[in-house]
Design an enzyme around this catalytic site. Structure first.
Site, short mmCIF file in Angstrom:
data_model
loop_
_atom_site.label_atom_id
_atom_site.label_comp_id
_atom_site.label_asym_id
_atom_site.label_seq_id
_atom_site.Cartn_x
_atom_site.Cartn_y
_atom_site.Cartn_z
N ASN A 123 61.13 47.03 -21.78
CA ASN A 123 62.23 47.08 -20.83
C ASN A 123 63.29 46.05 -21.24
O ASN A 123 63.09 44.85 -21.10
CB ASN A 123 61.69 46.77 -19.42
CG ASN A 123 62.77 46.82 -18.35
OD1 ASN A 123 63.96 46.92 -18.66
ND2 ASN A 123 62.37 46.72 -17.10
N CYS A 181 68.41 45.73 -13.44
CA CYS A 181 68.18 46.83 -14.39
C CYS A 181 69.15 48.00 -14.19
O CYS A 181 69.18 48.92 -15.01
CB CYS A 181 66.74 47.32 -14.33
SG CYS A 181 65.58 46.12 -14.99
N HIS A 228 66.10 54.81 -17.15
CA HIS A 228 65.78 53.41 -17.43
C HIS A 228 64.35 53.29 -17.93
O HIS A 228 63.43 53.89 -17.37
CB HIS A 228 65.98 52.60 -16.14
CG HIS A 228 65.57 51.16 -16.28
ND1 HIS A 228 66.04 50.36 -17.29
CD2 HIS A 228 64.72 50.40 -15.55
CE1 HIS A 228 65.51 49.16 -17.17
NE2 HIS A 228 64.70 49.15 -16.13
O1 UT7 Z 1 63.05 47.67 -14.08
C1 UT7 Z 1 62.53 47.15 -12.91
C2 UT7 Z 1 61.62 46.05 -13.31
N1 UT7 Z 1 60.23 46.19 -13.16
C3 UT7 Z 1 59.49 47.31 -13.09
O2 UT7 Z 1 59.92 48.43 -13.05
C4 UT7 Z 1 58.02 47.07 -13.06
C5 UT7 Z 1 57.30 48.00 -12.17
N2 UT7 Z 1 55.89 47.72 -12.18
C6 UT7 Z 1 55.08 48.05 -13.22
O3 UT7 Z 1 55.52 48.55 -14.22
C7 UT7 Z 1 53.59 47.86 -13.02
O4 UT7 Z 1 53.32 47.53 -11.69
C8 UT7 Z 1 53.00 46.76 -13.95
C9 UT7 Z 1 53.01 47.23 -15.41
C10 UT7 Z 1 53.73 45.44 -13.80
C11 UT7 Z 1 51.54 46.54 -13.56
O5 UT7 Z 1 50.82 47.77 -13.65
P1 UT7 Z 1 49.92 48.27 -12.43
O6 UT7 Z 1 49.31 49.54 -12.87
O7 UT7 Z 1 50.78 48.28 -11.19
O8 UT7 Z 1 48.82 47.17 -12.37
P2 UT7 Z 1 48.37 46.26 -11.12
O9 UT7 Z 1 49.35 45.18 -10.90
O10 UT7 Z 1 48.00 47.17 -9.98
O11 UT7 Z 1 47.05 45.65 -11.68
C12 UT7 Z 1 45.88 46.44 -11.95
C13 UT7 Z 1 44.82 45.56 -12.60
C14 UT7 Z 1 44.57 44.25 -11.84
O12 UT7 Z 1 43.21 43.92 -11.99
P3 UT7 Z 1 42.15 44.23 -10.83
O13 UT7 Z 1 42.66 43.49 -9.62
O14 UT7 Z 1 42.18 45.74 -10.64
O15 UT7 Z 1 40.87 43.72 -11.39
C15 UT7 Z 1 45.42 43.24 -12.60
O16 UT7 Z 1 44.95 41.93 -12.47
O17 UT7 Z 1 45.24 45.17 -13.92
C16 UT7 Z 1 45.28 43.74 -14.01
N3 UT7 Z 1 46.41 43.38 -14.87
C17 UT7 Z 1 46.32 43.30 -16.19
N4 UT7 Z 1 45.30 43.48 -17.06
C18 UT7 Z 1 45.54 43.34 -18.38
C19 UT7 Z 1 47.70 43.12 -14.50
N5 UT7 Z 1 48.44 42.87 -15.56
C20 UT7 Z 1 47.61 42.97 -16.65
C21 UT7 Z 1 47.82 42.84 -18.04
N6 UT7 Z 1 46.76 43.03 -18.86
N7 UT7 Z 1 49.01 42.52 -18.58
#
Ligand code: UT7
Length: 332
Positions: free
Chosen positions: A286, A116, A256
């Site tokens: 993204n 990225c 970004h």
């Molecule tokens: O450019 C560089 C490339 N990547 C990035 O910059 C990505 C950086 N990371 C992120 O943007 C975030 O970490 C994500 C958007 C990928 C995930 O968001 P988060 O707030 O970190 O969520 P999490 O992984 O901590 O998950 C929280 C909860 C979990 O459920 P429980 O365990 O609390 O019950 C996940 O299973 O949300 C759940 N979850 C979802 N629910 C609905 C994870 N993905 C999803 C989804 N829809 N798509």
């Protein structure tokens, strides 16, 4: 003679027509519009659907858009750098094909990959070549067909990424405008947290790698998020400090577009109000190498000659950094 700086003198962009909304994703994986919007700020992204069209298609369209908007003669372009993580093929370099297709017959071309941060690092490369005095017109394109490497059964990645392309032209400037300073970083610790495991030299493609979906992006979102927030905020603060820029001096943050919360955290750290933060993540998600030039293209009419822009990016690897650039023109 005044010192030569490297200024952006034209922009262009292209996104495919097909809109994949959060509602569409609800039919593919266990997610919902409310979760995606509140956790990422993304409402929809564009997808290049047509078979046989790759990143070069996006890159060519963006370059042609720049050529038309700025009335450039492609024969005058000396170099084409294609920042991308999704080349048409592992070999040959996609930028070479793009340069030929846009009629840049006097240019040489190649690809540059830093996930990225590819476009940000490409800005550094293009500017250095201009400052050397050796080249006069460098076309830097950021393009990615992320849909080609995303697993639409994996809700931790498929909600984030989209396809798109943007392009900028770098030219010499003798008024002190253009790129002023850069602070670019990388750390190999990141390779475990955001990767495509198979298809490279460690794990060449096989029936097994395809079956186990190892040709798609995998990420530990939480860890990447943490590194991205601190990385982008740190470098943005650092580049302002060492150039004696206060928040009042900065006109625009060009960050970004990976997650709205990462953009907001960066803006908060440097004390910038919302009106100065360029955002289009809600429309495109993204787009990896395309986020920064897509912002410049979308907001071109608001950028004024002499404005101070802080660019910041964070990507796989890890790679990250910030660039301080003075905008060089008013759109006619
Ligand atoms: O450019 C560089 C490339 N990547 C990035 O910059 C990505 C950086 N990371 C992120 O943007 C975030 O970490 C994500 C958007 C990928 C995930 O968001 P988060 O707030 O970190 O969520 P999490 O992984 O901590 O998950 C929280 C909860 C979990 O459920 P429980 O365990 O609390 O019950 C996940 O299973 O949300 C759940 N979850 C979802 N629910 C609905 C994870 N993905 C999803 C989804 N829809 N798509």
């Amino acid at each position: 003679m005044n010192k030569i700086t490297a200024a952006i003198t034209a922009v262009g962009s292209y996104v495919p027509d097909f809109v994949m909304s959060n509602k569409v994703l609800e039919t593919l994986v266990d997610t919902n519009d409310e979760w995606i919007t509140s956790r990422t700020g993304i409402k929809e992204r564009r997808i290049l659907k047509e078979e046989g069209q790759g990143t070069s298609y996006l890159a060519i369209k963006a370059a042609q858009n720049l050529i038309e908007r700025a009335n450039i003669d492609p024969n005058e372009i000396d170099m084409v750098i294609l920042a991308t993580t999704t080349p048409d093929m592992p070999v040959a370099a996609t930028g070479v094909y793009v340069a030929s297709q846009i009629g840049a017959t006097n240019a040489f071309a190649y690809d540059l990959q830093a996930a990225c941060s590819s476009f940000l690092f490409g800005m550094s490369t293009a500017a250095a070549h201009i400052q050397s005095g050796r080249y006069k017109k460098i076309l830097l394109i950021g393009a990615d067909k992320m849909s080609s490497i995303i697993d639409y059964t994996d809700r931790s990645t498929c909600i984030i990424f989209g396809d798109g392309a943007g392009a900028v032209l770098f030219e010499p400037n003798e008024e002190g405008l253009g790129l002023q300073d850069e602070f670019l970083r990388s750390d190999g610790v990141g390779r475990d947290f955001l990767k495509i495991e198979a298809g490279g030299s460690i794990m060449p493609p096989s029936e097994e790698t395809v079956k186990s979906r190892k040709h798609f992006v995998q990420q530990d979102g939480k860890t990447v998020f943490k590194y991205a927030v601190s990385g982008m905020a740190d470098v943005s603060e650092k580049i302002m400090q060492r150039n004696n820029l206060t928040k009042e001096d900065v006109n625009w943050l060009v960050a970004h577009q990976a997650n709205r919360r990462i953009i907001d955290a960066t803006a908060n750290r440097i004390g910038l109000e919302q009106e100065k933060v360029l955002v289009n993540i809600h429309r495109y998600g993204n787009t990896t190498s395309a986020t920064l030039p897509l912002l410049l293209s979308d907001f071109e009419s608001q950028l004024k000659k002499g404005d101070n822009l802080i660019f910041a990016a964070f990507g796989g690897g890890f790679t990250w950094g910030a660039i301080y650039l003075k905008w060089a023109y008013n759109k006619q």
